[in-house]
Design an enzyme around this catalytic site. Structure first.
Site, PDB file in Angstrom:
ATOM      1  CG  HIS A 174     -11.513   8.293 -12.362  1.00  0.00           C
ATOM      2  ND1 HIS A 174     -13.620   7.959 -12.080  1.00  0.00           N
ATOM      3  CD2 HIS A 174     -11.215   7.622 -13.519  1.00  0.00           C
ATOM      4  CE1 HIS A 174     -13.403   6.902 -13.173  1.00  0.00           C
ATOM      5  NE2 HIS A 174     -12.204   6.792 -13.602  1.00  0.00           N
ATOM      6  CD  GLU A 201      -8.920   0.350   0.698  1.00  0.00           C
ATOM      7  OE1 GLU A 201      -8.206   1.691   0.910  1.00  0.00           O
ATOM      8  OE2 GLU A 201      -8.053  -0.339   1.093  1.00  0.00           O
ATOM      9  CB  CYS A 249      -1.186   0.121   0.831  1.00  0.00           C
ATOM     10  SG  CYS A 249      -1.976  -1.540   1.192  1.00  0.00           S
TER      11      CYS A 249
END
Length: 117
Positions: free
Chosen positions: A69, A107, A25
């Site tokens: 985005h 996620e 991550c």
């Protein structure tokens, strides 16, 4: 207690730079996020709703305009973890809809973080 929920989707990148370099991550990566807002009330309004789902459209607009985005490190304060995002969206929703009782953020299809006071 009556409970309703509505699901919202967005895609974004982030990087958890505070983690060790060898943590996956810590690298730049992205997710297709799911946000679920839950509202609860002991009573229903005159229309028989906790709240009309249509009234939640401002959350979609906020997500689309601010998060979709985007690179989350640029639009969020602090670490852009799912846990912090759940708290962020909870606070945003609670300020608009007092019936807000929880927010969940996913996620991946197998992971969820929830903020529920």
């Amino acid at each position: 207690m009556f409970r309703i929920s509505k699901e919202f989707h967005f895609s974004a990148s982030h990087q958890l730079t505070h983690l060790p370099d060898d943590h996956q991550c810590a690298r730049l990566h992205g997710h297709n996020y799911i946000v679920v807002v839950e509202l609860a009330s002991a009573t229903l309004n005159d229309d028989g709703f906790v709240r009309d789902y249509h009234e939640l459209k401002p959350l979609k607009t906020y997500i689309d305009d601010t998060f979709d985005h985007r690179h989350l490190n640029d639009v969020m304060e602090g670490h852009s973890t799912a846990e912090n995002m759940a708290r962020h969206f909870f606070d945003w929703c609670k300020a608009r809809w007092p019936e807000t009782s929880a927010v969940k953020v996913s996620e991946t299809p197998k992971t969820w973080a929830e903020f529920r006071p």
